[in-house]
Every structure is written in C-alpha cells, then in structure tokens.
Design an enzyme around this catalytic site. Structure first.
Site, PDB file in Angstrom:
ATOM      1  CE  LYS A 131      -4.380   1.079   0.024  1.00 59.45           C
ATOM      2  NZ  LYS A 131      -5.544   0.392  -0.524  1.00 59.45           N
ATOM      3  CG  ASP A 171      -7.229   3.467  -1.198  1.00 58.27           C
ATOM      4  OD1 ASP A 171      -7.816   2.383  -1.109  1.00 58.27           O
ATOM      5  OD2 ASP A 171      -7.235   4.299  -0.255  1.00 58.27           O
TER       6      ASP A 171
HETATM    7  P1  NDP Z   1     -13.016   7.691  -3.299  1.00 59.33           P
HETATM    8  O1  NDP Z   1     -11.937   8.683  -3.096  1.00 59.33           O
HETATM    9  O2  NDP Z   1     -13.554   7.450  -4.660  1.00 59.33           O
HETATM   10  O3  NDP Z   1     -14.251   8.026  -2.352  1.00 59.33           O
HETATM   11  C1  NDP Z   1     -14.115   8.136  -0.970  1.00 59.33           C
HETATM   12  C2  NDP Z   1     -15.452   8.548  -0.376  1.00 59.33           C
HETATM   13  O4  NDP Z   1     -15.357   8.512   1.047  1.00 59.33           O
HETATM   14  C3  NDP Z   1     -15.877   9.951  -0.751  1.00 59.33           C
HETATM   15  O5  NDP Z   1     -17.278   9.987  -0.796  1.00 59.33           O
HETATM   16  C4  NDP Z   1     -15.338  10.784   0.425  1.00 59.33           C
HETATM   17  O6  NDP Z   1     -15.994  12.009   0.622  1.00 59.33           O
HETATM   18  C5  NDP Z   1     -15.620   9.825   1.566  1.00 59.33           C
HETATM   19  N1  NDP Z   1     -14.725  10.085   2.698  1.00 59.33           N
HETATM   20  C6  NDP Z   1     -13.373  10.132   2.678  1.00 59.33           C
HETATM   21  N2  NDP Z   1     -12.900  10.401   3.908  1.00 59.33           N
HETATM   22  C7  NDP Z   1     -13.996  10.552   4.697  1.00 59.33           C
HETATM   23  C8  NDP Z   1     -14.172  10.838   6.053  1.00 59.33           C
HETATM   24  N3  NDP Z   1     -13.127  11.037   6.868  1.00 59.33           N
HETATM   25  N4  NDP Z   1     -15.459  10.901   6.535  1.00 59.33           N
HETATM   26  C9  NDP Z   1     -16.526  10.675   5.713  1.00 59.33           C
HETATM   27  N5  NDP Z   1     -16.397  10.388   4.416  1.00 59.33           N
HETATM   28  C10 NDP Z   1     -15.160  10.331   3.915  1.00 59.33           C
HETATM   29  O7  NDP Z   1     -12.447   6.326  -2.651  1.00 59.33           O
HETATM   30  P2  NDP Z   1     -12.907   4.841  -2.921  1.00 59.33           P
HETATM   31  O8  NDP Z   1     -14.379   4.768  -3.116  1.00 59.33           O
HETATM   32  O9  NDP Z   1     -11.999   4.259  -3.927  1.00 59.33           O
HETATM   33  O10 NDP Z   1     -12.514   4.143  -1.537  1.00 59.33           O
HETATM   34  C11 NDP Z   1     -13.414   4.096  -0.416  1.00 59.33           C
HETATM   35  C12 NDP Z   1     -12.938   3.036   0.563  1.00 59.33           C
HETATM   36  O11 NDP Z   1     -12.890   1.764  -0.098  1.00 59.33           O
HETATM   37  C13 NDP Z   1     -11.547   3.239   1.151  1.00 59.33           C
HETATM   38  O12 NDP Z   1     -11.536   2.705   2.460  1.00 59.33           O
HETATM   39  C14 NDP Z   1     -10.672   2.381   0.254  1.00 59.33           C
HETATM   40  O13 NDP Z   1      -9.471   1.995   0.896  1.00 59.33           O
HETATM   41  C15 NDP Z   1     -11.593   1.195   0.034  1.00 59.33           C
HETATM   42  N6  NDP Z   1     -11.306   0.365  -1.120  1.00 59.33           N
HETATM   43  C16 NDP Z   1     -11.294   0.910  -2.393  1.00 59.33           C
HETATM   44  C17 NDP Z   1     -11.076   0.091  -3.479  1.00 59.33           C
HETATM   45  C18 NDP Z   1     -11.184   0.598  -4.872  1.00 59.33           C
HETATM   46  O14 NDP Z   1     -11.126  -0.236  -5.793  1.00 59.33           O
HETATM   47  N7  NDP Z   1     -11.353   1.877  -5.097  1.00 59.33           N
HETATM   48  C19 NDP Z   1     -10.743  -1.345  -3.302  1.00 59.33           C
HETATM   49  C20 NDP Z   1     -10.888  -1.825  -1.958  1.00 59.33           C
HETATM   50  C21 NDP Z   1     -11.119  -0.979  -0.910  1.00 59.33           C
HETATM   51  P3  NDP Z   1     -15.413  13.391  -0.017  1.00 59.33           P
HETATM   52  O15 NDP Z   1     -15.884  13.388  -1.440  1.00 59.33           O
HETATM   53  O16 NDP Z   1     -16.018  14.439   0.830  1.00 59.33           O
HETATM   54  O17 NDP Z   1     -13.929  13.321   0.109  1.00 59.33           O
END
Ligand code: NDP
Length: 450
Positions: A131, A171
């Site tokens: 990571k 991510d």
């Molecule tokens: P994105 O950046 O596309 O989206 C993240 C989302 O989470 C946004 O809606 C963001 O809001 C919100 N967010 C981030 N930080 C916070 C916080 N502190 N409190 C509330 N909301 C928050 O990321 P992903 O969708 O790719 O990833 C989401 C999760 O899934 C992570 O934990 C990641 O590690 C995990 N993951 C992702 C994978 C992937 O293929 N993308 C694979 C496996 C796991 P805002 O727009 O306001 O920032």
C-alpha cells in the site's frame, strides 16, 4: 504440541506489536482484529509458531518513505511525503493501492498493507500485498497541479516498482486521472510499456469493469451471505455510505439486484432519499463526485432529499448496511442504531470502516457481518485480472470479466464458510482471516527463514 513450543498469547503478542510500532493506532487495530481469530488456529498448528509466522507477517518486507517536491500554479515550491509499504510478496508481486489524502501517514498505510495480505490471498490470485500514497490533498488543486504532483511522486516510486515486483493501483484520491498521469511518467522514465499500474484507462491496458469491481463485488458478496441463509437482496432497504468509486458501484449493483438504496454520504454529511436511488439519480452522483468533484448536499437540493450535515447514515431504518467511505466510520453507537432498527447484515465496502467494538456488538446481536478483506476484494481481483490481460497482451470482454468476478466473490465466500462456520453460524471475520492467513503462511514456511 511439543513442550518446547510455547503457544502464542494474544495479550503478549499485541504488547510486542504496540512496542515495535509506537503510536500506530490504525495498524494496531488491524493486527488485533486478525490476531484475535488466527492465534487460536496457529496454536492448533505449531509449525506456524515454530516459524514465527505471525511475527514475520506483521513486519513489512520494506517501507519506503520519500520527499515529493512539486511546484503549484503560483510558482511556490510544495513538499509532501510519499510512501510505499511493500508488505509481503510470498504469493506474488506486491499489490495494493495508492492513497492521496491529507490524513495519510505510516500507521494508516501499514494497516492497509497488512489487510491487503489477507485480502489478496483470499482472491485465489497470485498477488502479494502493499500500500502507498502521500499526504497530498487533491481537493481544490488544478489539473496541472495534480499532474505535476503525480509526476513528482512517480519519479521516486518508479525506482521501487515493476510489473513483476510491485503493481500499485488507485485508492482514496487516486482515480483514473491520477493513474494516467503516473503511468505516463513511469513509461517515460523506464522507456517500457508494461502493466506496472492497474486501474488504467481502457485505451492503454486497462480492464473493463475495474472501476465497477469493488462495489459490484461487495453487493455480490452480500447476495452470497444472504443466499447462505435462504434470503436475497431483492426488496431490501439499503444504507450506503460514501459517494466515491466503491459507494457508486455498490449502489448500482444493489439496485440491479432489487435493493432500494436510501443513503449516500461524503465527508460533509449524508443524504437520505426515502424514495430510493434510481439509474438517473446515480448518474447524477457519478458525474457530481467523479467529474465535477462537488458535494453530496447538491443531490439533496436537486432531488428534494434530506441532507444531514456532519452525520453518518447509520440511524436510518434499513435491512442492510454498506460502509463504503473510509476507516472507522461505523462506531459502537452506530452499530447500536443498526441493531435497534432491525438491520440484518453489514458488508464492508471500505477498508476497516467498522471499529472492533462495533463488530463485537453486531456479532453479539447475530447480525451477519463481512469484513472488507472479503467483501471488498472484488477491486483487487479485477486488478489481478488486469495484470493477467497485460501479461498475455489481450483484453477480455465485459461479460467474461463479470463472470470471473462473480466466481471469485463466490469462492471467497466459500472459504469464509469453510473456515468460519461454528454451530450453524458463519463468523466471516474468523473465516476470512484464517483462510487468508493459511495460504501465505504455508508459502512462508516453505521458503525457510528469509
Ligand atoms: P473515493 O476517493 O472514490 O471516495 C471516498 C469517499 O469517502 C468519498 O465519498 C469521500 O468524501 C468519503 N470520505 C473520505 N474520507 C472521509 C471521512 N473522513 N469521513 C466521511 N467520508 C469520507 O475512494 P474509494 O471509493 O476508492 O474508496 C473508499 C474506501 O474503499 C476506502 O476505504 C478504500 O481503501 C476502500 N477500497 C477501495 C477500493 C477501490 O477499488 N477503489 C478497493 C478496496 C477498498 P469526499 O468526497 O467528501 O472526500
């Protein structure tokens, strides 16, 4: 067990982890969650004690920390910290995402890299774990600033990765745009075209359904868990948190499987739409969050839904919950709300969104719960399939990839059932941890002391 081999003790083991990694609370939490289920298994299989496998698995192979200097649009020199944690390559090249977020630190990346070890093992594909990322905040930056940062970041990272060495992906904060800038820079520096990053665009080696894979996989995994209990997603009210990549496509697949998605969120709050999302509303969200980088509250204004500033969606009454935003976003009090409202099952789309206390409460209340390392493994699985397609220089069709994704999620579910069933109930945390552990542990034993 021979008298000379002392069984592992959870408290002593965790005291050692905390002492060796001071202040790394997220990493301690991730190790504690795994150790709780694998230590009893290890104590029944002394070869893993003799070889000190859990001690070795909790120490990354190597950690690279570097300075990233870039120039903003006003000509100011900016400095960020970049990281790559190469956790374990026992069963394949290091593989795991890059996160660009102001909160990124070593503890968070070690927790994510450690989780990735078990997740990648569960996928049945040959992938080790890693990571990385940077404490760079992409919000509010111009296109050119993002490009310059990505190029500066890759200038150092390129020295440590490669198609058979370490294959990063996206991510939080790293989507198709950032991967493209980084892949372009890697190609320029190395003068080679190899599949060294995944999540690439389709024009240059990307895979169909990669962007949908984590969210779709999460919905499929929930369907598998419900099917195991003679039920299904059809007709169920669903709470989804987040509105990024994982949340968007989890919501889409839930709708297509007959579920009603009532909520989405971002870091400013959540929206509650009692009528549920539909394809048109979701298209709006995808454009809002992916292209326009707007706020979820704009959805509430457009579709006359409720917006709850600064809150999470877990107090809304529903059958199923999908935390898909970030770590520790579902705490004990949230779990109590879900239990009170008759929630039947929770599938993690994000990494470690549920705190240990919340998981315990859900288990006690007999709510089906799947950890992210099982239910969000669809993303890294299709990344693995992207690596395969790059290696054979072919692209598979959408239908073929979706079928493979479904099969992988089914197989992960089966491994959880095989290792986690006790008294007619499946403990998915235990099942995922032990099944993920066994494959890597056996490889480490086979290699001897290295
Ligand atoms: P994105 O950046 O596309 O989206 C993240 C989302 O989470 C946004 O809606 C963001 O809001 C919100 N967010 C981030 N930080 C916070 C916080 N502190 N409190 C509330 N909301 C928050 O990321 P992903 O969708 O790719 O990833 C989401 C999760 O899934 C992570 O934990 C990641 O590690 C995990 N993951 C992702 C994978 C992937 O293929 N993308 C694979 C496996 C796991 P805002 O727009 O306001 O920032």
């Amino acid at each position: 067990m021979s008298a000379a081999i002392k069984p592992l003790n959870m408290d002593e083991f965790m005291a050692g982890v905390v002492k060796r990694n001071p202040g790394e609370t997220e990493f301690h939490q991730a190790v504690e969650e795994v150790a709780g289920s694998v230590i009893p298994y290890i104590n029944e299989n002394p070869v893993f004690i003799e070889n000190r496998i859990l001690e070795r698995m909790t120490e990354p192979d190597r950690t690279i920390i570097f300075r990233v200097c870039w120039e903003d649009d006003e000509g100011n020199v900016r400095t960020n910290r970049g990281y790559r944690v190469q956790f374990n390559n026992s069963i394949g090249p290091y593989k795991g995402g890059l996160r660009f977020h102001h909160s990124v630190n070593l503890s968070i990346l070690k927790f994510l890299g450690f989780e990735q070890t078990f997740k990648n093992s569960l996928t049945t594909l040959p992938m080790g774990s890693g990571k990385g990322g940077a404490d760079f905040n992409p919000k509010g930056k111009s296109e050119r600033e993002i490009m310059r940062f990505c190029q500066a970041f890759m200038t150092e990272l390129s020295k440590h990765i490669g198609a058979d060495v370490d294959v990063p992906a996206g991510d939080i904060g790293v989507g198709a745009r950032e991967i493209s800038y980084m892949f372009g820079q890697y190609k320029r520096l190395k003068n080679e075209f190899t599949g060294t990053l995944t999540g690439k665009s389709l024009e240059f080696g990307g895979s169909l359904i990669r962007k949908e894979a984590t969210g779709y996989g999460c919905a499929y995994f929930m369907e598998e868990m419900l099917k195991h209990k003679g039920d299904s997603i059809k007709g169920k009210n669903c709470l989804v948190s987040g509105s990024g990549n994982v949340a968007q496509f989890c919501a889409q697949k839930l709708m297509h499987l007959g579920g009603k998605v009532l909520t989405l969120s971002d870091s400013s709050g959540f929206i509650y739409d009692p009528e549920g999302l539909n394809d048109e509303k979701l298209e709006y969200i995808i454009d809002l969050k992916t292209n326009r980088r707007g706020r979820i509250s704009e959805y509430a204004e457009k579709y006359k839904a409720e917006f709850h500033a600064g809150k999470r969606p877990w107090a809304i009454k529903a059958d199923l919950a999908f935390p898909c935003a970030t770590q520790n976003e579902l705490e004990l009090s949230d779990a109590e709300e879900l239990i009170k409202n008759g929630c039947k099952a929770v599938a993690e789309g994000a990494n470690m969104p549920t705190t240990i206390e919340a998981v315990e409460a859900l288990h006690k209340a007999n709510i089906v719960f799947s950890p992210g390392k099982a239910s969000n493994a669809g993303g890294v699985s299709v990344s693995g399939l992207e690596m395969t397609q790059n290696s054979i220089r072919l692209s598979w069709a959408r239908e073929e990839l979706e079928e493979r994704l479904k099969t992988i999620m089914h197989d992960i579910h089966k491994q959880c059932v095989d290792y986690g069933t006790e008294k007619n109930r499946v403990d998915y945390v235990k099942g995922a941890n032990i099944a993920g552990f066994v494959k890597v542990a056996k490889a480490m034993v086979a290699y001897g002391v290295i």
